[in-house]
Design an enzyme around this catalytic site. Structure first.
Site, PDB file in Angstrom:
ATOM      1  N   TYR A 131     -44.956 -52.078  95.916  1.00 45.15           N
ATOM      2  CA  TYR A 131     -46.007 -52.741  95.526  1.00 45.15           C
ATOM      3  C   TYR A 131     -46.835 -52.127  94.014  1.00 45.15           C
ATOM      4  O   TYR A 131     -47.329 -50.779  94.553  1.00 45.15           O
ATOM      5  CB  TYR A 131     -47.226 -53.131  96.753  1.00 45.15           C
ATOM      6  CG  TYR A 131     -46.640 -54.547  97.093  1.00 45.15           C
ATOM      7  CD1 TYR A 131     -47.063 -55.467  96.046  1.00 45.15           C
ATOM      8  CD2 TYR A 131     -45.938 -54.597  98.209  1.00 45.15           C
ATOM      9  CE1 TYR A 131     -47.238 -56.649  96.687  1.00 45.15           C
ATOM     10  CE2 TYR A 131     -46.411 -56.592  98.443  1.00 45.15           C
ATOM     11  CZ  TYR A 131     -46.362 -57.191  97.592  1.00 45.15           C
ATOM     12  OH  TYR A 131     -46.952 -58.071  97.868  1.00 45.15           O
ATOM     13  N   GLU A 140     -49.124 -54.174  91.871  1.00 40.09           N
ATOM     14  CA  GLU A 140     -50.476 -54.762  91.507  1.00 40.09           C
ATOM     15  C   GLU A 140     -50.905 -54.413  90.495  1.00 40.09           C
ATOM     16  O   GLU A 140     -51.537 -53.023  91.302  1.00 40.09           O
ATOM     17  CB  GLU A 140     -51.026 -56.212  92.905  1.00 40.09           C
ATOM     18  CG  GLU A 140     -50.204 -56.833  93.833  1.00 40.09           C
ATOM     19  CD  GLU A 140     -50.927 -57.088  94.437  1.00 40.09           C
ATOM     20  OE1 GLU A 140     -52.384 -56.935  94.481  1.00 40.09           O
ATOM     21  OE2 GLU A 140     -50.703 -58.156  95.123  1.00 40.09           O
ATOM     22  N   ASP A 153     -40.640 -70.259  72.146  1.00 40.74           N
ATOM     23  CA  ASP A 153     -39.780 -69.779  73.711  1.00 40.74           C
ATOM     24  C   ASP A 153     -38.560 -69.664  72.887  1.00 40.74           C
ATOM     25  O   ASP A 153     -37.981 -70.100  73.168  1.00 40.74           O
ATOM     26  CB  ASP A 153     -39.541 -70.821  74.749  1.00 40.74           C
ATOM     27  CG  ASP A 153     -39.382 -70.906  75.903  1.00 40.74           C
ATOM     28  OD1 ASP A 153     -38.535 -69.116  75.418  1.00 40.74           O
ATOM     29  OD2 ASP A 153     -39.646 -71.482  76.329  1.00 40.74           O
ATOM     30  N   THR A 155     -36.990 -65.440  78.398  1.00 41.14           N
ATOM     31  CA  THR A 155     -36.473 -65.114  79.520  1.00 41.14           C
ATOM     32  C   THR A 155     -35.730 -64.091  79.058  1.00 41.14           C
ATOM     33  O   THR A 155     -35.193 -63.444  78.080  1.00 41.14           O
ATOM     34  CB  THR A 155     -35.151 -65.683  80.145  1.00 41.14           C
ATOM     35  OG1 THR A 155     -34.306 -66.209  79.127  1.00 41.14           O
ATOM     36  CG2 THR A 155     -35.665 -67.181  80.537  1.00 41.14           C
ATOM     37  N   LYS A 158     -30.370 -64.658  79.464  1.00 40.15           N
ATOM     38  CA  LYS A 158     -29.633 -65.037  78.645  1.00 40.15           C
ATOM     39  C   LYS A 158     -28.561 -64.392  77.915  1.00 40.15           C
ATOM     40  O   LYS A 158     -28.640 -63.202  77.349  1.00 40.15           O
ATOM     41  CB  LYS A 158     -30.272 -66.138  78.359  1.00 40.15           C
ATOM     42  CG  LYS A 158     -30.563 -67.439  79.197  1.00 40.15           C
ATOM     43  CD  LYS A 158     -31.704 -68.137  78.657  1.00 40.15           C
ATOM     44  CE  LYS A 158     -32.261 -68.761  80.220  1.00 40.15           C
ATOM     45  NZ  LYS A 158     -32.773 -69.835  79.995  1.00 40.15           N
ATOM     46  N   ARG A 167     -32.571 -60.398  85.990  1.00 41.30           N
ATOM     47  CA  ARG A 167     -33.152 -62.238  85.760  1.00 41.30           C
ATOM     48  C   ARG A 167     -34.733 -62.397  85.425  1.00 41.30           C
ATOM     49  O   ARG A 167     -34.266 -61.825  86.281  1.00 41.30           O
ATOM     50  CB  ARG A 167     -32.760 -63.240  86.837  1.00 41.30           C
ATOM     51  CG  ARG A 167     -31.349 -63.612  87.210  1.00 41.30           C
ATOM     52  CD  ARG A 167     -31.219 -64.692  88.499  1.00 41.30           C
ATOM     53  NE  ARG A 167     -31.528 -65.887  87.580  1.00 41.30           N
ATOM     54  CZ  ARG A 167     -30.452 -66.568  86.472  1.00 41.30           C
ATOM     55  NH1 ARG A 167     -29.258 -65.725  86.377  1.00 41.30           N
ATOM     56  NH2 ARG A 167     -30.957 -67.445  86.426  1.00 41.30           N
TER      57      ARG A 167
END
Ligand SMILES: *Cc1c(COP(=O)(O)O)cnc(C)c1O
Length: 412
Positions: A54, A56, A200, A226, A229, A235
């Site tokens: 974790y 954060e 984008d 992203t 691609k 991903r």
């Protein structure tokens, strides 16, 4: 073969499905333009111990202890993203493309505010305010279009719309548009109406990284992408921006929208960005575009109507109705011969989204597998042969065997 001895022992059902998926990928001519094959190094990072942690917060400012190594990983991802794209600031935590764009909307918009974006049937993406999305319930999206035959965008018309609609964000970017965009003009329009300019580049990030397409990052206020691609990473999503927007973006991603970042994904992204900085990646990006141009020519010569007049990138949007088929029929026929593409709406499409007039194809995946112009000619001819003879089962069986053999010659 995938390393799966533990899964095989513990969970044979999942092991079998994974094995079959690996075979399917090996045996398929993959022309879905948003897909690619990551390196084994990227896959190792994805399957690493970083998934247990974790974290954060951001490097040096975490809400949990024990992040000394994770901080190094995330900082490397950030530094490489900034260097590769010449960005002043990078946030590498978005879990994927949809949350990344939502984070930008959350950073700059109040409910009811307006975004000016590209019409979805002219190449824009679902996350740019399709009526089915949550964003469309909260914000108001208005749209510009392009000329379906040439792909030209009428920038005077966009400026007129911006003046009339008073958007807070002027958005360019796409998932089915094959031409270059004039970022200077978009940015100038945004500034004229006091909006933030946003690009984008999800589909083309790898081509920008490889230097074959113009880099929007030095010009635009915010660039989202992203990472899975043409960039060929895991991903995920990433937001690049000018320093003056860094705080707003970071706060919108965490704690605004997300909890703990996926540190295994960020480690894999750092590895992929390292790969994209190598000279070989430039060669890759050039080959992706060269392959797309050849495939586009073959399909055009064979009777498909190519939207936007051709391609400058990895994408081809083609109307298959001149061949007497719908996009869905074309997709199903090609699936049956081990070629995957996807059905897609075209500008001013008289048909419905689930059975549109067009198909969308792209070359990043098979270029990663090592294919060049010669293979594109073979594949393009096979596509035309099958679509022109939709009921010839003997022909389909022959083409299927040929496509599987061809795919196997180019292992990932
Ligand atoms: C793929 C894509 C997205 C969404 O990415 P996901 O990871 O599927 O959520 C957003 N914008 C554009 C332009 C895309 O092509």
């Amino acid at each position: 073969m995938i390393q799966s001895e533990h899964i095989q022992r513990q969970d044979p059902q999942i092991a079998e499905a994974l094995h079959n998926e690996e075979q399917r990928q090996r045996d398929t001519i993959e022309l879905i333009p948003s897909e690619n094959f990551v390196s084994l190094a990227v896959r190792e990072a994805l399957g690493s111990v970083a998934t247990n942690k974790y974290a954060e917060g951001y490097p040096g400012k975490r809400y949990y202890g024990g992040n000394q190594h994770i901080d190094i990983i995330e900082q490397l991802a950030i530094d490489r993203a900034k260097q590769l794209f010449g960005a002043e600031h990078a946030n590498v935590q978005p879990l994927s493309g949809a949350p990344m764009n939502l984070a930008v909307y959350a950073a700059f918009l109040q409910p009811g505010d307006t975004v000016l974006g590209m019409d979805l049937a002219h190449g824009g993406h679902l996350t740019h305010g399709h009526p089915v999305t949550f964003a469309a319930k909260v914000f108001r999206f208005v749209r510009y279009a392009c000329d379906p035959e040439t792909g030209a965008i009428d920038y005077d018309a966009v400026r007129e719309m911006a003046r009339r609609e008073k958007p807070k964000i002027v958005l360019c970017g796409f998932s089915a548009y094959s031409r270059e965009i004039d970022y200077e003009k978009f940015h100038a329009i945004a500034k004229e109406v006091g909006a933030v300019s946003m690009m984008d580049m999800a589909h083309i990030a790898g081509l920008v990284a490889g230097g074959v397409l113009k880099n929007p990052v030095p010009m635009m206020d915010i660039v989202t992408t992203t990472t899975h691609k043409s960039l060929r990473g895991p991903r995920g999503g990433m937001i690049l921006c000018k320093e003056e927007f860094a705080k707003a973006i970071d706060k919108a991603v965490f704690p605004g929208l997300q909890g703990g970042p996926h540190q295994n994904q960020i480690a894999a992204l750092a590895v992929a960005l390292g790969e994209a900085m190598q000279p070989e990646f430039k060669t890759y990006a050039q080959q992706v575009v060269a392959n797309a141009k050849v495939l586009c020519d073959v399909l055009h010569t064979g009777g498909m109507r190519i939207l936007f007049g051709g391609t400058d990138n990895h994408l081809i949007l083609a109307d298959v109705t001149p061949l007497g088929l719908s996009g869905r029929e074309a997709q199903e026929l090609l699936d049956s011969v081990s070629i995957t593409i996807n059905k897609n709406m075209i500008p001013l499409d008289p048909r419905k989204p689930m059975d549109p007039s067009g198909i969308r194809l792209g070359t990043p995946a098979m270029t990663t597998r090592g294919m060049k112009e010669e293979e594109m000619r073979v594949i393009g001819s096979a596509i035309l042969e099958v679509l022109r003879n939709p009921t010839d089962a003997t022909l389909h069986a022959k083409v299927r065997d040929e496509m599987i053999a061809l795919a196997r010659r180019f292992e990932a």
